[in-house]
Design a protein around this motif. Structure first.
Motif, PDB file in Angstrom:
ATOM      1  N   GLU A  82      43.175  50.950  39.314  1.00 56.30           N
ATOM      2  CA  GLU A  82      43.948  50.381  38.268  1.00 56.30           C
ATOM      3  C   GLU A  82      44.071  48.774  38.918  1.00 56.30           C
ATOM      4  O   GLU A  82      44.130  47.673  38.232  1.00 56.30           O
ATOM      5  CB  GLU A  82      45.257  50.958  38.087  1.00 56.30           C
ATOM      6  CG  GLU A  82      45.180  52.096  37.058  1.00 56.30           C
ATOM      7  CD  GLU A  82      46.387  52.884  37.225  1.00 56.30           C
ATOM      8  OE1 GLU A  82      46.513  53.775  36.523  1.00 56.30           O
ATOM      9  OE2 GLU A  82      47.200  52.370  38.026  1.00 56.30           O
ATOM     10  N   SER A  83      44.174  48.782  40.143  1.00 56.68           N
ATOM     11  CA  SER A  83      44.467  47.674  40.902  1.00 56.68           C
ATOM     12  C   SER A  83      43.015  46.584  40.968  1.00 56.68           C
ATOM     13  O   SER A  83      42.988  45.484  40.491  1.00 56.68           O
ATOM     14  CB  SER A  83      44.863  47.552  42.513  1.00 56.68           C
ATOM     15  OG  SER A  83      44.850  46.571  43.031  1.00 56.68           O
ATOM     16  N   GLU A  84      41.816  47.346  40.849  1.00 54.86           N
ATOM     17  CA  GLU A  84      40.692  46.552  40.889  1.00 54.86           C
ATOM     18  C   GLU A  84      40.386  46.044  39.495  1.00 54.86           C
ATOM     19  O   GLU A  84      39.573  45.029  39.055  1.00 54.86           O
ATOM     20  CB  GLU A  84      39.426  47.435  41.170  1.00 54.86           C
ATOM     21  CG  GLU A  84      39.543  47.697  42.849  1.00 54.86           C
ATOM     22  CD  GLU A  84      38.563  48.591  43.328  1.00 54.86           C
ATOM     23  OE1 GLU A  84      37.567  49.110  42.361  1.00 54.86           O
ATOM     24  OE2 GLU A  84      38.485  48.972  44.702  1.00 54.86           O
ATOM     25  N   SER A  85      40.961  46.880  38.245  1.00 55.97           N
ATOM     26  CA  SER A  85      40.694  46.488  37.070  1.00 55.97           C
ATOM     27  C   SER A  85      41.753  45.681  36.257  1.00 55.97           C
ATOM     28  O   SER A  85      41.618  45.183  35.402  1.00 55.97           O
ATOM     29  CB  SER A  85      40.478  47.643  36.161  1.00 55.97           C
ATOM     30  OG  SER A  85      41.751  48.298  36.168  1.00 55.97           O
ATOM     31  N   GLY A  86      42.916  45.528  37.346  1.00 53.29           N
ATOM     32  CA  GLY A  86      43.824  44.642  36.659  1.00 53.29           C
ATOM     33  C   GLY A  86      45.127  45.475  35.824  1.00 53.29           C
ATOM     34  O   GLY A  86      45.651  44.580  35.153  1.00 53.29           O
ATOM     35  N   THR A  87      44.634  46.832  35.652  1.00 52.15           N
ATOM     36  CA  THR A  87      45.690  47.233  34.849  1.00 52.15           C
ATOM     37  C   THR A  87      46.777  48.218  35.636  1.00 52.15           C
ATOM     38  O   THR A  87      47.708  48.762  35.169  1.00 52.15           O
ATOM     39  CB  THR A  87      44.860  48.508  34.112  1.00 52.15           C
ATOM     40  OG1 THR A  87      44.274  49.292  35.240  1.00 52.15           O
ATOM     41  CG2 THR A  87      43.851  47.800  33.319  1.00 52.15           C
ATOM     42  N   LEU A  88      47.101  47.871  36.854  1.00 50.68           N
ATOM     43  CA  LEU A  88      47.943  48.481  37.563  1.00 50.68           C
ATOM     44  C   LEU A  88      49.343  47.817  37.081  1.00 50.68           C
ATOM     45  O   LEU A  88      49.570  46.938  36.557  1.00 50.68           O
ATOM     46  CB  LEU A  88      48.010  47.826  39.238  1.00 50.68           C
ATOM     47  CG  LEU A  88      48.797  48.487  39.965  1.00 50.68           C
ATOM     48  CD1 LEU A  88      48.518  50.012  40.417  1.00 50.68           C
ATOM     49  CD2 LEU A  88      48.893  47.667  41.515  1.00 50.68           C
ATOM     50  N   GLU A  89      50.459  48.899  37.116  1.00 49.94           N
ATOM     51  CA  GLU A  89      51.759  48.521  36.313  1.00 49.94           C
ATOM     52  C   GLU A  89      52.608  47.583  36.957  1.00 49.94           C
ATOM     53  O   GLU A  89      52.716  46.599  36.734  1.00 49.94           O
ATOM     54  CB  GLU A  89      52.359  49.682  36.166  1.00 49.94           C
ATOM     55  CG  GLU A  89      53.802  49.711  35.387  1.00 49.94           C
ATOM     56  CD  GLU A  89      54.456  50.901  35.279  1.00 49.94           C
ATOM     57  OE1 GLU A  89      55.649  50.897  34.755  1.00 49.94           O
ATOM     58  OE2 GLU A  89      54.091  51.866  35.824  1.00 49.94           O
ATOM     59  N   LYS A  90      52.596  47.755  38.384  1.00 57.59           N
ATOM     60  CA  LYS A  90      53.566  46.907  39.001  1.00 57.59           C
ATOM     61  C   LYS A  90      53.016  46.718  40.498  1.00 57.59           C
ATOM     62  O   LYS A  90      52.181  47.322  40.993  1.00 57.59           O
ATOM     63  CB  LYS A  90      55.047  47.252  39.234  1.00 57.59           C
ATOM     64  CG  LYS A  90      55.935  47.397  37.923  1.00 57.59           C
ATOM     65  CD  LYS A  90      57.242  47.845  38.187  1.00 57.59           C
ATOM     66  CE  LYS A  90      57.991  47.779  36.665  1.00 57.59           C
ATOM     67  NZ  LYS A  90      58.197  46.591  36.294  1.00 57.59           N
ATOM     68  N   ARG A  91      53.433  45.558  41.230  1.00 58.76           N
ATOM     69  CA  ARG A  91      53.148  45.255  42.691  1.00 58.76           C
ATOM     70  C   ARG A  91      54.213  44.798  43.527  1.00 58.76           C
ATOM     71  O   ARG A  91      55.062  43.847  42.806  1.00 58.76           O
ATOM     72  CB  ARG A  91      51.926  44.563  42.628  1.00 58.76           C
ATOM     73  CG  ARG A  91      51.587  44.051  44.030  1.00 58.76           C
ATOM     74  CD  ARG A  91      50.121  43.717  44.323  1.00 58.76           C
ATOM     75  NE  ARG A  91      49.273  44.929  44.348  1.00 58.76           N
ATOM     76  CZ  ARG A  91      48.102  44.780  44.454  1.00 58.76           C
ATOM     77  NH1 ARG A  91      47.461  43.760  44.181  1.00 58.76           N
ATOM     78  NH2 ARG A  91      47.235  46.002  44.442  1.00 58.76           N
ATOM     79  N   ARG A  92      54.523  45.075  44.607  1.00 59.18           N
ATOM     80  CA  ARG A  92      55.446  44.569  45.422  1.00 59.18           C
ATOM     81  C   ARG A  92      55.117  43.252  45.973  1.00 59.18           C
ATOM     82  O   ARG A  92      53.952  42.951  46.312  1.00 59.18           O
ATOM     83  CB  ARG A  92      55.862  45.304  46.707  1.00 59.18           C
ATOM     84  CG  ARG A  92      56.959  44.867  47.747  1.00 59.18           C
ATOM     85  CD  ARG A  92      57.066  45.797  48.712  1.00 59.18           C
ATOM     86  NE  ARG A  92      56.019  45.992  49.657  1.00 59.18           N
ATOM     87  CZ  ARG A  92      55.768  45.390  50.768  1.00 59.18           C
ATOM     88  NH1 ARG A  92      56.741  44.418  51.151  1.00 59.18           N
ATOM     89  NH2 ARG A  92      54.723  45.362  51.648  1.00 59.18           N
ATOM     90  N   VAL A  93      56.107  42.212  45.718  1.00 58.74           N
ATOM     91  CA  VAL A  93      55.630  40.880  45.931  1.00 58.74           C
ATOM     92  C   VAL A  93      56.809  40.111  46.738  1.00 58.74           C
ATOM     93  O   VAL A  93      57.859  40.559  46.792  1.00 58.74           O
ATOM     94  CB  VAL A  93      55.268  39.972  44.602  1.00 58.74           C
ATOM     95  CG1 VAL A  93      54.010  40.665  44.208  1.00 58.74           C
ATOM     96  CG2 VAL A  93      56.261  39.822  43.908  1.00 58.74           C
ATOM     97  N   GLY A  94      56.469  38.956  47.441  1.00 57.72           N
ATOM     98  CA  GLY A  94      57.541  38.139  47.921  1.00 57.72           C
ATOM     99  C   GLY A  94      58.075  37.022  46.826  1.00 57.72           C
ATOM    100  O   GLY A  94      57.030  36.576  46.128  1.00 57.72           O
ATOM    101  N   LEU A  95      59.368  36.891  46.943  1.00 56.96           N
ATOM    102  CA  LEU A  95      59.972  35.566  46.193  1.00 56.96           C
ATOM    103  C   LEU A  95      60.456  34.614  47.028  1.00 56.96           C
ATOM    104  O   LEU A  95      61.288  35.141  47.919  1.00 56.96           O
ATOM    105  CB  LEU A  95      61.034  36.278  44.995  1.00 56.96           C
ATOM    106  CG  LEU A  95      60.211  37.275  44.171  1.00 56.96           C
ATOM    107  CD1 LEU A  95      61.422  37.818  43.223  1.00 56.96           C
ATOM    108  CD2 LEU A  95      59.172  36.640  43.095  1.00 56.96           C
ATOM    109  N   LYS A  96      60.588  33.356  46.655  1.00 59.04           N
ATOM    110  CA  LYS A  96      61.250  32.304  47.202  1.00 59.04           C
ATOM    111  C   LYS A  96      62.025  31.787  46.002  1.00 59.04           C
ATOM    112  O   LYS A  96      61.558  31.589  45.085  1.00 59.04           O
ATOM    113  CB  LYS A  96      60.384  31.352  48.008  1.00 59.04           C
ATOM    114  CG  LYS A  96      59.768  31.841  49.190  1.00 59.04           C
ATOM    115  CD  LYS A  96      59.078  30.567  49.878  1.00 59.04           C
ATOM    116  CE  LYS A  96      58.276  30.857  51.335  1.00 59.04           C
ATOM    117  NZ  LYS A  96      57.572  30.003  51.814  1.00 59.04           N
TER     118      LYS A  96
END
Length: 402
Positions: free
Chosen positions: A309-323
């Motif tokens: 799903e990550s490779e196809s762009g269909t992953l639901e959510k991802r942990r990211v950083g925010l400023k």
């Protein structure tokens, strides 16, 4: 599997729960260094079933001292476990543990460490942990709030021939900061030769007695540093010897949390849980390439699906950083918006003393998780501008050799 249940004064000891007890049923436990912390002026708070120091001089002061010199943290609430193979099959513990973790364990050389994850069949994260090949056995350091669940999981899935020992009569101290290497080398010669993610056994003499120290060059602050496993009978003497060096001051949970946030390191129970998986949590570095191909570990089918799903762009959510703009921090639970659409939730957040600005980690809808994406965090009824930013927020300064 065999579970060592007797306390002793060398390298074994455990505390087991009866069938009808849970950690929540038990009173707060006391750290081996409880009296020492109070003598140092610590403010104590409940955490992971223990009374623990949250600060001494102040969180920001301790944070900044760690960045510039060296701080001593007590992380004795963590679970220190060992898996030992039978004499007639010395590689059994590593082989069986590798069936439960997505990282390479059997190829781990003596004195080497690896970050890994305990997973459910559905790919959820039971715990994140450190694995070390000590030579005689495989060592695990697990999160304090999860250790009883981890022990139960290991007992369920490892064969009877593997012995599990819980070192509950050992303290664990973390010396962290740019001066940590020189400080510890002066006190315990030979430790300065360790590099990031390596470990070894050392001796330290105090009051005409010899203490055995298991020292690993690792930590949770993003700075250079060490974690030191020491029997509880020597812990106070070791802590006092370390802070006797003017470059070292004690620090508490507050500074440890602000440092790990700046370092982009997730905290179990906040950024990680059984409802999150390694791909969505941006921990794919813990999934070794060979293991992705062989797929012979607990939870692999679910992890393989998330990778696809990550490779196809269909992953639901991802942990990211925010400023965030301004000075008001977004704390855990704050809602993240793209326009009028809710696209995520903050899992850790605070004000960064190093950057002089608020930062956060959040799980964001995959379509809005690219670096540079402009979003908003709702804090106290206000929408604060935020930008998806790379982590770590502050560069790691691990010692990898000259």
């Amino acid at each position: 599997m065999r579970f060592v249940s007797e306390r002793c004064c060398t390298y074994q000891g455990t505390k087991d729960l009866s069938d009808d007890e849970t950690p929540e049923d038990l009173p707060l436990e006391v750290l081996p260094l409880d009296a020492w912390h109070r003598e140092q002026g610590a403010r104590m708070v409940p955490f992971a079933g223990y009374e623990m120091p949250i600060q001494y001089e102040g969180i920001v002061t301790e944070h900044e001292w760690t960045r510039s010199s060296a701080s001593l943290f007590d992380v004795s609430h963590m679970g220190q476990l060992a898996l030992k193979s039978p004499e007639d099959d010395p590689g059994l513990a590593a082989r069986e543990l590798e069936k439960l973790l997505p990282g390479a364990i059997t190829s781990l050389k003596p004195g080497r460490m690896r970050y890994s994850l305990l997973l459910t069949e559905a790919g959820g994260i039971i715990d994140d942990l450190m694995v070390t090949n000590t030579g005689p056995h495989i060592s695990l350091v697990v999160n304090g709030a999860c250790k009883w669940d981890d022990i139960a999981h290991l007992r369920e899935h490892l064969p009877d021939e593997v012995t599990l020992t819980h070192y509950d009569d050992f303290a664990l101290l973390a010396l962290q900061g740019p001066e940590a290497g020189e400080v510890l080398e002066k006190l315990v010669p030979g430790t300065g030769a360790l590099t990031f993610m390596t470990a070894g056994l050392f001796e330290w003499s105090v009051n005409d007695k010899t203490a055995h120290l298991w020292v690993s060059r690792a930590g949770y602050t993003g700075e250079d540093g060490f974690e030191i496993s020491v029997h509880e009978s020597h812990a106070a003497n070791l802590a006092s010897a370390l802070v006797a060096d003017e470059r070292v001051k004690p620090a508490g949970l507050g500074a440890r949390d602000s440092l790990r946030l700046e370092a982009g390191l997730p905290l179990y129970g906040h950024d990680l849980s059984q409802d999150t998986d390694p791909v969505s949590a941006d921990l794919t570095f813990a999934l070794s390439k060979k293991r992705r191909e062989t797929g012979d570990y607990h939870g692999f089918p679910a992890i393989a699906a998330r990778l696809a799903e990550s490779e196809s762009g269909t992953l639901e959510k991802r942990r990211v950083g925010l400023k965030l703009e301004g000075r008001l921090p977004a704390r855990e639970g704050a809602v993240v918006f793209a326009g009028d659409t809710k696209v995520g939730t903050v899992t850790s957040g605070g004000f960064s003393p190093t950057l002089g600005a608020p930062i956060a980690m959040a799980y964001i809808d995959f379509a809005h998780a690219a670096e540079g994406t402009r979003l908003e965090c709702e804090v106290r009824g206000k929408r604060l501008p935020a930008t998806v930013s790379p982590m770590p927020f502050v560069p790691h300064r691990y010692f990898r050799g000259n």
